[in-house]
Design an enzyme around this catalytic site. Structure first.
Site, PDB file in Angstrom:
ATOM      1  CB  SER A   1      -0.959  -0.057   1.197  1.00  0.00           C
ATOM      2  OG  SER A   1      -2.020   0.859   1.031  1.00  0.00           O
TER       3      SER A   1
ATOM      4  CG  ASP B   1      -5.954  -3.915  -4.061  1.00  0.00           C
ATOM      5  OD1 ASP B   1      -6.172  -3.042  -3.200  1.00  0.00           O
ATOM      6  OD2 ASP B   1      -4.869  -4.513  -4.178  1.00  0.00           O
TER       7      ASP B   1
ATOM      8  CG  HIS C   1      -5.529  -2.812   0.247  1.00  0.00           C
ATOM      9  ND1 HIS C   1      -4.971  -2.298  -0.911  1.00  0.00           N
ATOM     10  CD2 HIS C   1      -4.944  -2.124   1.268  1.00  0.00           C
ATOM     11  CE1 HIS C   1      -4.107  -1.337  -0.600  1.00  0.00           C
ATOM     12  NE2 HIS C   1      -4.067  -1.222   0.712  1.00  0.00           N
TER      13      HIS C   1
END
Length: 310
Positions: A108, A248, A275
């Site tokens: 991320s 995601d 995610h």
């Protein structure tokens, strides 16, 4: 002095917490795991330690401001910059003695951070994994708006009302966030303990998250709202693995610049994940990572053998 498997290293006047699984003296490159947030912790990435038994040592750490590292709740937004965290990462690999042989895994926000870091072409970097990361926050926000529009009736309206009123700390806003998180962040029910541990760490000290990101995954109004690493991508000169989930919040549109601009890149999409593929599809994730890390080790051995023959 022998390095402890868990502890802290100095970073200027502060401390960075780390944990090592495996032997840092191994010939295989160390995998340094850079968590998301910004302002999260290593906890939700703990299962990457399992790779150490197969591919080489694994280093987890908490970025400054959270977890076991120094908390600085009085620092303003101007303190919390990508440059600060890139410097912290460089300090960590140097103090751990692995600056000559390591791989970066950024998840991320960590994916943007490691891209910026890799673009400087540090000599000991052997490979890069960019997991569930957008190449720019403007792209992220554009796609978040689209994903929010597909939430159950009334949810986005509630979110927008609180965002306009500045009441994103209300219980109603937090409850309305849940459908987005369940669809695009972690699709497992119940949420895994490791993920919840990081979630509550951010809740207990949101200094960094609020300053750089904002109140939620999909409402970025902090200092990163205009930040991009697209221009850094062509400078990345190591083999790179892209990871994302089919559902995601880092949608294909946000990942595409990495694919288009990094010279040596491969993209794997996890069909049952959002995610957090390392938690949502752990067996496949471990397999993909082992194959990538093994390929780096094999390449390194071939290069070493080639130099030896000269």
């Amino acid at each position: 002095m022998a390095l402890k498997p868990k502890g802290t290293v100095p970073f200027g006047p502060y401390e960075t917490w780390y944990q090592v699984t495996g032997d840092l003296q191994s010939e295989r490159p160390a995998l340094v795991v850079v968590h998301g947030g910004p302002g999260s912790t290593h906890d939700y990435l703990k299962n990457l330690k399992e790779l150490a038994a197969h591919t080489g040592p694994v280093v987890l750490y908490d970025q400054l401001g959270n977890g076991g590292s120094t908390h600085l709740p009085d620092k303003g937004a101007d303190f919390w910059t990508p440059e600060l965290f890139a410097d912290e990462l460089e300090n960590l690999v140097t103090r751990l003695g692995i600056a000559g042989n390591y791989v970066l895994f950024g998840q991320s926000w960590g994916g943007l951070l490691v891209t910026k870091y890799a673009a400087a072409r540090p000599a000991g970097l052997r490979g890069l994994v960019i997991a569930n990361a957008p190449a720019s926050y403007p792209l992220w926000l554009q796609e978040a708006e689209r994903l929010r529009a597909d939430l159950p009736p009334g949810v986005n309206e509630t979110l927008l009302r609180h965002e306009a009123a500045g009441t994103t700390d209300s219980d109603e806003y937090h409850n309305a966030m849940r459908p987005f998180y369940e669809k695009h962040v972690c699709r497992l029910k119940p949420w895994p303990r490791d993920y919840l541990a990081s979630f509550y760490e951010v809740y207990n000290d949101p200094t960094v998250y609020y300053a750089m990101n904002g109140p939620s995954e999909f409402h970025v109004n902090g200092t990163l709202k205009d930040w991009s690493v697209v221009d850094y991508c062509p400078q990345v000169d190591v083999p790179t693995l892209l990871i994302s989930g089919r559902y995601d919040e880092a949608t294909p549109a946000t990942v595409q610049p990495f694919q288009d601009l990094i010279p040596d890149v491969r993209w794997v999409i996890f069909e049952e994940s959002s995610h957090l593929p390392h938690l949502e599809e752990p067996e496949l994730f471990q397999q993909v990572m082992k194959e990538f890390l093994s390929s780096l080790a094999d390449t390194g051995q071939k290069e070493a053998a080639g130099h030896g023959a000269l």
